[in-house]
Scaffold this active site. Sequence first.
Site, short mmCIF file in Angstrom:
data_model
loop_
_atom_site.label_atom_id
_atom_site.label_comp_id
_atom_site.label_asym_id
_atom_site.label_seq_id
_atom_site.Cartn_x
_atom_site.Cartn_y
_atom_site.Cartn_z
N ASP A 177 0.82 -1.21 0.00
CA ASP A 177 0.00 0.00 0.00
C ASP A 177 0.85 1.26 0.00
O ASP A 177 0.59 2.19 -0.75
CB ASP A 177 -0.99 0.01 1.17
CG ASP A 177 -0.34 -0.14 2.54
OD1 ASP A 177 0.89 -0.35 2.62
OD2 ASP A 177 -1.07 -0.07 3.54
N ASP A 214 7.20 4.04 2.84
CA ASP A 214 7.68 5.31 3.39
C ASP A 214 9.07 5.15 3.95
O ASP A 214 10.04 5.49 3.29
CB ASP A 214 6.68 5.94 4.36
CG ASP A 214 6.13 4.98 5.39
OD1 ASP A 214 6.74 3.92 5.64
OD2 ASP A 214 5.09 5.29 5.97
N VAL A 220 -1.57 9.39 5.82
CA VAL A 220 -2.80 9.22 5.07
C VAL A 220 -3.56 7.98 5.53
O VAL A 220 -2.97 7.01 6.01
CB VAL A 220 -2.53 9.14 3.55
CG1 VAL A 220 -2.05 10.48 3.01
CG2 VAL A 220 -1.52 8.05 3.20
#
Length: 179
Positions: free
Chosen positions: A105, A108, A158
């Site tokens: 997904d 980071d 998010v």
Amino acid sequence: MGHANITIHNKEFRPYLSAAQLDEVVTGLAARLSADYAGQKPLFVVVLTGGFMFASDLLKRFVGECEIVFIRVASYEGTGSTGVVQEILGLREEVQDRHLIIVEDIVDTGTTMHHLMPTLLEKGPASVEIAALFFKPASLRHELTVRYVAREIPNDFVVGYGLDYDGLGRNLPDVYVAV
């Protein structure tokens, strides 16, 4: 996409990407993967839990033969990475000489992929690539190549479309960003 802010666990989020915008970037990424793996039968390794919505939409649009498996790893707590990856459900399929595409997904810090890549490479695949819905290059802490990215985003937190905040928000069709 609703224009109102939402609150999850007393944290406020504002609208960021609509379901239509997500559909557009996922469709584009599926087209790239379909072209690059034409005539092959890649094994898509979906990282749960966050990758389930993205993987579902991506793989419905993949043209060609493929296999799909799921693994589950965890490295998050709250809004930040713990820096420790715990493999919860491992890969059981034979991957020798196969083309693997890890479906994630969000990349980071890169901690999850930094842990997974050597583990997968030890099994002798023909190739291993990463396909991520979101990539935050500003957050990356490990040297990592993410070849397939639907969308680069800034170092913001998010939720929605599979991404959660302490277990909530995964079911939202749109993506929201912390205010």
